[in-house]
Scaffold this active site. Structure first.
Site, short mmCIF file in Angstrom:
data_model
loop_
_atom_site.label_atom_id
_atom_site.label_comp_id
_atom_site.label_asym_id
_atom_site.label_seq_id
_atom_site.Cartn_x
_atom_site.Cartn_y
_atom_site.Cartn_z
N LYS A 1 0.86 -1.19 0.00
CA LYS A 1 0.00 0.00 0.00
C LYS A 1 0.89 1.23 0.00
CE LYS A 1 -4.30 -0.30 0.80
NZ LYS A 1 -5.13 -1.03 -0.17
N THR B 1 -2.47 -5.88 0.48
CA THR B 1 -1.98 -4.51 0.67
C THR B 1 -2.79 -3.83 1.77
OG1 THR B 1 -3.44 -3.52 -0.99
CG2 THR B 1 -1.30 -4.33 -1.76
N HIS C 1 -9.73 16.70 6.65
CA HIS C 1 -10.26 15.76 7.63
C HIS C 1 -9.20 14.79 8.15
CE1 HIS C 1 -14.19 17.25 6.61
NE2 HIS C 1 -14.05 16.90 5.34
O1 URC Z 1 -16.38 22.54 10.81
C1 URC Z 1 -17.15 21.87 10.10
N1 URC Z 1 -18.12 22.49 9.37
C2 URC Z 1 -18.99 21.80 8.59
O2 URC Z 1 -19.88 22.41 7.92
C3 URC Z 1 -18.84 20.41 8.53
N2 URC Z 1 -19.51 19.43 7.86
C4 URC Z 1 -18.93 18.25 8.18
O3 URC Z 1 -19.28 17.13 7.73
N3 URC Z 1 -17.91 18.44 9.05
C5 URC Z 1 -17.83 19.78 9.29
N4 URC Z 1 -16.99 20.52 10.05
#
Ligand code: URC
Length: 307
Positions: A12, A57, A259
């Site tokens: 991976k 993997t 994220h």
């Molecule tokens: O700070 C965030 N705002 C959002 O509008 C949002 N939407 C989401 O899925 N995570 C987040 N986090």
């Protein structure tokens, strides 16, 4: 025509692992991009379709995240040595493991009050800016009479390893997002700000000083805001600039929500105590807004911050 199988390897690639080590209120980050390439007795996998020698993997990916918890990430080299040794010594058909690691370095965000007794040390101990220069940009427009100067920056990457929550949002039948009460907040700032200077050539702003101060205000607001959404942090960053820089009337930000997902280590009998994250690169939430001095007409185009 007979053919033969030549050099081959598999694994991976680009496992993005972020490890937060919490030493009280002082957090430490290790941010790696780990690529695994294994080789050995893999003829049958290619030639007969038998996968008997093939460690998936997917398993190599899981091993990277599990080892981040089990061994920690002391250094990229040490981490790579653990992984390479594991693959070669635990699987007979694997004769060689090549682990390539890129490490992204982070500095702590220093606020001007970092040493003040009025601000707790944790105001900065969980706030980071990724090492390396952002790109500074500017756009000047002149019609023979009036000037418009819009300056900004892009690719300034920042992270708070705590003091960020997201909950209480709308839930419909497609909502699966779990409410978060202590999450990582990370973004790659793209911002533009418009100067209110337009004609008096004798009274130009000090462009260099202005840039440094805007950046400082932006970073301090990011570090000091206890965030209930990236939208709220964005607004705080913009209003800090408007309130402290009289030469600027309008700020626009485009902030991708980078994220970081907690990795589920339960299947490996390990507890993930907000330590090991998968840094996803896409898709990402994209939060954009303009912040204006009261009474001012907006002029920064909505798409400008994405250039
Ligand atoms: O700070 C965030 N705002 C959002 O509008 C949002 N939407 C989401 O899925 N995570 C987040 N986090």
């Amino acid at each position: 025509m007979p053919t033969i199988l030549g050099q081959n390897q598999y694994g991976k690639a680009e496992n993005r692992v972020v490890k937060i080590t919490r030493d009280g209120d002082t957090h430490h980050i290790k941010d790696l991009n780990v690529s695994v390439a294994l080789s050995g007795d893999m003829s049958d996998v290619h030639l007969t379709g038998s996968n008997a020698n093939c460690l998936p993997t997917d398993t190599t990916k899981n091993t990277v995240y599990a080892f981040a918890k089990e061994y920690g990430i002391e250094s990229a080299e040490q981490f790579g040595i653990h992984l390479a040794r594991h693959f070669v010594t635990s699987q007979e058909p694997i004769h060689q493991a090549r682990i390539r690691i890129e490490e992204y370095a982070w500095d702590r965000i220093a606020t001007s009050d970092a040493n003040s007794k009025f601000i707790g040390a944790d105001e900065v101990n969980h706030s980071f800016v990724r090492k390396g220069q952002e790109t500074r940009v500017t756009q000047i427009t002149y019609d023979g009479e009036k000037w418009e100067v819009i300056s900004g920056l892009k690719d300034l990457i920042v992270m708070n390893s705590t003091n960020s929550e997201f909950w209480g949002y709308v839930k419909d039948k497609y909502t699966t997002l779990q409410e978060a009460y202590d999450r990582i907040l990370a973004t790659q700032v793209s911002g533009r700000w418009r100067f209110n200077w337009s004609d008096d050539e004798q009274r130009m702003p000090n462009w260099e000083k202005s840039y440094e101060q805007v950046k400082k205000n932006m970073l301090e607001a990011f570090a000091e805001t206890y965030s209930l959404s990236l939208q709220q942090t964005l607004y705080q960053m913009g209003s800090r600039i408007i309130n402290s820089r009289s030469e600027i009337d309008e700020v626009r930000f485009s902030l991708p929500n980078k994220h970081h997902f907690l990795v589920d280590l339960e299947p490996f009998g390990l507890k993930n105590d907000n330590e090991v994250y998968y840094a996803a690169d896409r898709p990402y939430g994209l939060i954009e807004a303009t912040i204006l001095r009261d009474g001012v007409e907006p002029q920064i185009p909505a798409d400008m911050t994405n250039l």
